[in-house]
Scaffold this active site. Sequence first.
Site, PDB file in Angstrom:
ATOM      1  N   GLU A 189       0.817  -1.208   0.000  1.00 44.92           N
ATOM      2  CA  GLU A 189       0.000   0.000   0.000  1.00 44.92           C
ATOM      3  C   GLU A 189       0.858   1.268   0.000  1.00 44.92           C
ATOM      4  O   GLU A 189       0.380   2.339   0.356  1.00 44.92           O
ATOM      5  CB  GLU A 189      -0.959   0.029   1.211  1.00 44.92           C
ATOM      6  CG  GLU A 189      -1.595  -1.282   1.567  1.00 44.92           C
ATOM      7  CD  GLU A 189      -2.481  -1.862   0.471  1.00 44.92           C
ATOM      8  OE1 GLU A 189      -2.647  -1.211  -0.561  1.00 44.92           O
ATOM      9  OE2 GLU A 189      -3.014  -2.962   0.665  1.00 44.92           O
ATOM     10  N   ARG A 241       5.891   8.367  -6.442  1.00 44.82           N
ATOM     11  CA  ARG A 241       4.912   8.032  -7.490  1.00 44.82           C
ATOM     12  C   ARG A 241       4.415   9.286  -8.184  1.00 44.82           C
ATOM     13  O   ARG A 241       4.029  10.264  -7.536  1.00 44.82           O
ATOM     14  CB  ARG A 241       3.728   7.291  -6.878  1.00 44.82           C
ATOM     15  CG  ARG A 241       2.637   6.924  -7.893  1.00 44.82           C
ATOM     16  CD  ARG A 241       1.568   6.046  -7.269  1.00 44.82           C
ATOM     17  NE  ARG A 241       0.631   6.771  -6.452  1.00 44.82           N
ATOM     18  CZ  ARG A 241      -0.665   6.949  -6.736  1.00 44.82           C
ATOM     19  NH1 ARG A 241      -1.164   6.456  -7.849  1.00 44.82           N
ATOM     20  NH2 ARG A 241      -1.449   7.606  -5.912  1.00 44.82           N
ATOM     21  N   GLY A 258     -12.113   4.218 -18.842  1.00 39.32           N
ATOM     22  CA  GLY A 258     -13.531   4.565 -18.913  1.00 39.32           C
ATOM     23  C   GLY A 258     -14.029   4.883 -20.304  1.00 39.32           C
ATOM     24  O   GLY A 258     -15.203   5.261 -20.466  1.00 39.32           O
ATOM     25  N   ASP A 348      -1.343  -1.239 -10.176  1.00 41.68           N
ATOM     26  CA  ASP A 348      -1.697  -2.632  -9.895  1.00 41.68           C
ATOM     27  C   ASP A 348      -1.668  -3.398 -11.209  1.00 41.68           C
ATOM     28  O   ASP A 348      -2.321  -3.000 -12.188  1.00 41.68           O
ATOM     29  CB  ASP A 348      -3.100  -2.722  -9.287  1.00 41.68           C
ATOM     30  CG  ASP A 348      -3.127  -2.316  -7.816  1.00 41.68           C
ATOM     31  OD1 ASP A 348      -2.059  -2.323  -7.188  1.00 41.68           O
ATOM     32  OD2 ASP A 348      -4.214  -1.989  -7.322  1.00 41.68           O
ATOM     33  N   TRP A 402      -0.529   5.098  -0.323  1.00 36.23           N
ATOM     34  CA  TRP A 402      -1.250   5.505  -1.535  1.00 36.23           C
ATOM     35  C   TRP A 402      -2.741   5.231  -1.390  1.00 36.23           C
ATOM     36  O   TRP A 402      -3.478   5.269  -2.369  1.00 36.23           O
ATOM     37  CB  TRP A 402      -0.657   4.870  -2.784  1.00 36.23           C
ATOM     38  CG  TRP A 402      -0.915   3.412  -3.037  1.00 36.23           C
ATOM     39  CD1 TRP A 402      -1.407   2.469  -2.184  1.00 36.23           C
ATOM     40  CD2 TRP A 402      -0.688   2.731  -4.285  1.00 36.23           C
ATOM     41  NE1 TRP A 402      -1.494   1.246  -2.796  1.00 36.23           N
ATOM     42  CE2 TRP A 402      -1.057   1.373  -4.086  1.00 36.23           C
ATOM     43  CE3 TRP A 402      -0.210   3.109  -5.532  1.00 36.23           C
ATOM     44  CZ2 TRP A 402      -0.954   0.414  -5.095  1.00 36.23           C
ATOM     45  CZ3 TRP A 402      -0.116   2.157  -6.521  1.00 36.23           C
ATOM     46  CH2 TRP A 402      -0.482   0.828  -6.297  1.00 36.23           C
ATOM     47  N   ASP A 465      -4.936  -6.921   3.011  1.00 34.65           N
ATOM     48  CA  ASP A 465      -6.091  -7.152   2.144  1.00 34.65           C
ATOM     49  C   ASP A 465      -7.387  -7.271   2.917  1.00 34.65           C
ATOM     50  O   ASP A 465      -8.439  -6.811   2.459  1.00 34.65           O
ATOM     51  CB  ASP A 465      -5.866  -8.421   1.323  1.00 34.65           C
ATOM     52  CG  ASP A 465      -4.616  -8.331   0.482  1.00 34.65           C
ATOM     53  OD1 ASP A 465      -4.652  -7.666  -0.561  1.00 34.65           O
ATOM     54  OD2 ASP A 465      -3.591  -8.910   0.884  1.00 34.65           O
TER      55      ASP A 465
END
Length: 526
Positions: A189, A241, A258, A348, A402, A465
């Site tokens: 994370e 990042r 999208g 991811d 993040w 998780d």
Amino acid sequence: MHGYLALLLHAHLPFVRHPEHENFLEEDWLFEAVAETYIPLLKIFRRLAAEKVDFCITLTLTPTLCAMLRDPLLQERCARYMTRGVELAAAEMERMKGDSAIHDLAKFYHDRFTEAIWFYEKELKRDIVSAFAQLQEDGYVEIIGCAATHAYLPALESYPEAIRAQIRIGCDEYRECFGRAPVGIWLPECGYLQGLDTFLQEADIRWFVVDAHGLMYGTPRPRFAIYAPCFTPAGPAVFGRDRDSSKQVWSSQEGYPGDPAYRDFYRDIGQELPLDYLHRFGPELRHNTGIKYHRITGRNVSKEVYRRDWALGAADHHAGDFLRSRIGQIEHLKGMMGVDPLIMSPYDAELFGHWWFEGPEFLDLFIRKAAYDQKVFRLTTPTRYLATHPVAQMINPAASSWGHKGYGEVWLARENAWIYPHLHAATQRMIDGAKKYAGAPPPSAFEERMLRQMARELLLAQSSDWAFLIKTGTAKDYAKQRTKDHFLRFTRLHDELLSGAKSSSILEVCEQRDNLFPNINWRHFL
């Protein structure tokens, strides 16, 4: 060249393995990722390598993911999942033979599943981990390490032994899988807390990544913002990042996924067709099949039929747009900084193919365009960048993640508050047990097994998780039960060990079910 771009794909799934059930819905998370993400990425990387395209990319394969990918039971079930896809797609071709558009899509899925199962069985021999390892040996992919079970490390701040164990066991499993030590690490994370760099230095980790504000709010402020790595007081380098490039790819609202031409993730026939028909090809529950006939279309409920050619055209357009954006960004930064900027873009891995079906094709097209259509930047990995840029500013990064709002709210929310008293108690018991049995005389074979399984159960309970799924409401009941189960198993094992028991039926059950990390070293909790 004016600068560098480092693409990082973080491939991770929580450890889900249920040998006690013939079919278990949450195991599909792995099978879907294999069929839709890992196999497509492997095909693309191998093809790029065979064609001598100049590229490199950074990849995390977390210890829990590697454990599942290498597990014979899950490998068999993964092959069965793809075989069922072939059978269901064949039935769909027959059912929809009167509708040419849907029939052609069913054939597309039939061919896709057929190719995937052949590639998995014949080409890879079911060994996805070794296939990625070979790409690393060939110099195209750099695989980095991760904490053992993807624990949110700031939540363990009061237990430095537990932080050290998560990192060192993760490094041990990396060596087991890849035959070398990791150079970089993905902090689960992107969770950073003050002093974590010391634990990384102890494990001989050379670099890690934080979210932008983790670097920007560091002390002192970084001279080149997030566009150059910094060294931490303990030694490892930290990369920040880049949110612009991340949002452009990641966001379903503002980013590429999208687009109306892309496949709609949520319109799966497994959620729509009659159950008595679907049950012939899988478990007697509603579940995603990977066969989806509609494109995103728009925000309305009504969706139009997916057009593969349109989707690939959109992927090509977006790859070009991403290239132009990075060129403009790097040229602008070069003009301001006077040194070679580096854009760190982590995602991811499961975004590419699973959530964004056309993501692997986008990545393939972008890599080719970056190799042949421009001379402004070069793809690199953090390790390669540090090798040619050994001088950097020293800063102390700020606590960060993040996650939503940038700190620990997702994992430490009110919905998850009940976890931590149990987690802290179990962690302290594990530390105490490790100290008790680490001296002379050495533990018996039975005690060694108990300590190893206690470590496995605690590590699994520490996984970030479960708290994430509880907070987001996704598989909330399953995540709660998994957390409770690991605490319960740990406690029973601990109490039996403390009582001086010479045998344990619960130990055998736990070893069969939670069988990851067969050579785990519980002494890392010292």
